[in-house]
Scaffold this motif. Structure first.
Motif, mmCIF file in Angstrom:
data_model
loop_
_atom_site.group_PDB
_atom_site.id
_atom_site.type_symbol
_atom_site.label_atom_id
_atom_site.label_comp_id
_atom_site.label_asym_id
_atom_site.label_seq_id
_atom_site.Cartn_x
_atom_site.Cartn_y
_atom_site.Cartn_z
ATOM 1 N N LEU A 1 -16.571 -13.632 1.915
ATOM 2 C CA LEU A 1 -16.784 -12.524 0.983
ATOM 3 C C LEU A 1 -17.875 -12.939 -0.009
ATOM 4 N N ASN B 1 -8.658 -3.781 0.762
ATOM 5 C CA ASN B 1 -9.504 -3.898 1.954
ATOM 6 C C ASN B 1 -10.114 -5.292 2.089
ATOM 7 N N SER B 2 -10.370 -5.925 0.947
ATOM 8 C CA SER B 2 -10.985 -7.253 0.982
ATOM 9 C C SER B 2 -9.945 -8.356 1.132
ATOM 10 N N GLU C 1 0.826 -1.205 0.000
ATOM 11 C CA GLU C 1 0.000 0.000 0.000
ATOM 12 C C GLU C 1 0.861 1.255 0.000
ATOM 13 N N ALA D 1 -11.304 -13.056 2.286
ATOM 14 C CA ALA D 1 -12.003 -13.746 3.373
ATOM 15 C C ALA D 1 -12.969 -14.783 2.801
ATOM 16 N N VAL E 1 -9.075 4.169 -5.970
ATOM 17 C CA VAL E 1 -10.178 3.684 -5.142
ATOM 18 C C VAL E 1 -10.381 2.184 -5.372
ATOM 19 N N HIS F 1 -8.097 -0.025 -6.295
ATOM 20 C CA HIS F 1 -7.009 -0.728 -5.632
ATOM 21 C C HIS F 1 -7.263 -0.794 -4.128
ATOM 22 N N HIS F 2 -7.743 0.322 -3.614
ATOM 23 C CA HIS F 2 -8.052 0.429 -2.210
ATOM 24 C C HIS F 2 -9.088 -0.605 -1.770
ATOM 25 N N ARG F 3 -10.153 -0.719 -2.562
ATOM 26 C CA ARG F 3 -11.205 -1.696 -2.230
ATOM 27 C C ARG F 3 -10.662 -3.111 -2.273
#
Lengths: 212, 212, 212, 212
Positions: free
Chosen positions: D154, D82-83, D17, D151, D75, D77-79
């Protein structure tokens, strides 16, 4: 009380560190953009290739000098932040002031590198280094005096050590300026090596104020 | 519920901070690249060296002005993030919008620096500052209104303080624009000092809404 | 004892990582600034547009090569930091030394890209890669020898693996230098692919020293 | 088992990140360096000042377009991050591949901006956007397929949502390429707005796979 610190203007250490590390990363890398620009000034044939490359060698040395000095400043900033327990608004602005003069380093490095036959160019570079070290010394003095922002049990010798080291770098910068005007401008920056010589005479801090 | 926040589209504060700090670090450093370009425009002899250096002085002042204004914005962003408890998608896009106008600063700084005899160049620079401050004010209004993204016990005066400070900077930018056209374009940016004057008249926020 | 580490000169891993990641991010992006500069050297008509674009293709390949090699070094640095439990002053300076040679990569990449008909230009690029890999190998040797900075139960094979991989990249760089002078300077960098070939022959480390 | 992950080759999410945010920060800022270069190409008098400024307007729009598209990718990449619960070596290299094409954006943005009368210049820009979105879609497919790196709980619709959004951006890029050649190269990039139109037709993911 905790409410005040949380919702008004206490800024956390870690974001100051993030901004500072970002600026150092950029400044450490930026000067290199000017290296070898002679190589890109038009059509290059065999003889200009070798002469331009030859020209790039002193540029790389001057860039390396800035890299070493900036590394020292980065370590100094790092040590200060490690000792500091909380920050206040004035400390942040002192820090921004130091960063301003750090961002000028790519400009003054190129000045020193390309115009080292002019004592003024070398003196501007050394003055930039001097201002940065005085600025960090002031930050440390502000933070440590009366244990304003540092831990209460921080030893006197740790505080004094930080101040002496800052003054050493500033003093060496003055020697470089004098040498640029009165000895030889193109070799004056070699006196920055005195920082390492002087470092041996500054005794390491004792961790505590215990009388032992 | 926690599942939703974890796996769909809640973006954490810390990565917004990382991107923001990175962009600020770059923008704070970038303008310096243009300083002293006169020195590199060809063969430099003694007279052009000193005249080019002389030219670099106002460039450095203009760069310093941008550094100070950006530092203020960085501290403002920092305070907002400290009060904000969680972020939503719209807040992120408001933040990206602010960052867009911040990345234009190196361009408008150079415009202001090199063409300050044209009121339009100065006005574009001041308008850039104005848009950034309005953008941060809007972000704060969005986050704080109805305590949307901030803590429930955040005081009214903290919220109002943020809005007044944003409007102050925007108002001062308008004064600079007017001054550029009707007083003197090359000195108009000196009116940015009014931000500090105006800051004294904005009362500090009370930490809580307690009637005491 | 903890007092000493806290208040004198132990620098935390995470700030070294922050500075390193920042410098890698910049260096990974910087070389691209030189791509297509032919396109901006004056008035562009249809024929020069296509020929300049054509010129940009090998530049992009050379930039991609540097991107891959830097990515490998970044992963190597990452693995070292993951194994290292604490850092000391000398390790930090070894790290700064590696970073210095990494910041030279945009310069040497452009040298290799624009002057690949000169064996010397290619050799300088390969030498830069060689010095970085030797520098990281030295850092690892220093950190791992006698488990100086790493966990006590770090396996011998993990330590040896790091050293072999570093020497592999250095060795391949020597092959590229030789190829630039004796085979064909413009194609010599293709031998960097040997890093991936050689990687298959370095056996993966066992996680523990258990006799099983 | 934990030993393996600790000492061999598991790289932590947070450093990926950090590198990614650093590169995004630089790329988001870098294109601006090219804005208004016409203003610095020599002696500037009143008429050239206004005409150069006029020229800078479409450059700023093209820069804004890249800023918006890069923000979307950031955004995305961020999501993904996060998963994602853990990362493996292949995911890191997919990520480095995406970053490589992201670092090309300043070059292709300038190409699109300065040579928009050539369909090829616009097509190269749109192709760059297409490759980035396909690359992120592939990363997500790799991470999510069989819940490899995400996860276990998910939801299917979250996974499908990520893939559809990636394919949407890639598809829109193809439309821009076609429009550049067959409609009007200078206005073709306006079709990127279809990303927002298309976004309305992609249903938001359900957080869980619960039958309710």
């Amino acid at each position: 009380m905790q409410n005040i610190s949380k919702f008004t203007n206490i800024l956390e250490k870690n974001r100051i560190e993030a901004l500072t590390d970002g600026i150092y990363a950029i400044v450490l890398t930026l000067s290199v953009l000017m290296i070898g620009t002679g190589l890109y000034s038009g059509s290059v044939d065999s003889s200009t290739f070798y002469s331009s490359l030859h020209e790039a060698v002193p540029q790389i040395f001057n860039y390396a000098l800035s890299f070493v000095l900036l590394s020292i400043f980065w370590v100094v900033h790092h040590r200060q932040m490690n000792s500091i327990v909380h920050v206040d608004s004035l400390y942040i602005w002192l820090n921004m002031g130091s960063l301003f003069f750090i961002t000028l380093i790519p400009f003054t490095t190129n000045l020193n590198s390309d115009f080292s036959e002019y004592p003024l160019a070398v003196a501007i570079y050394a003055a930039n280094i001097m201002v940065i070290s005085l600025s960090y010394t002031l930050s440390w003095f502000y933070a440590a005096r009366g244990r304003r922002l540092v831990a209460d049990d921080l030893s006197d010798s740790t505080i004094q050590n930080g101040i002496w080291r800052g003054l050493l770098t500033a003093g060496v910068s003055v020697i470089v300026i004098v040498a640029a005007y009165f000895i030889h401008s193109e070799w004056a920056t070699i006196f920055f090596l005195l920082i390492f010589v002087g470092g041996f005479f500054i005794k390491n801090p004792k961790p505590t104020n215990d009388p032992t």
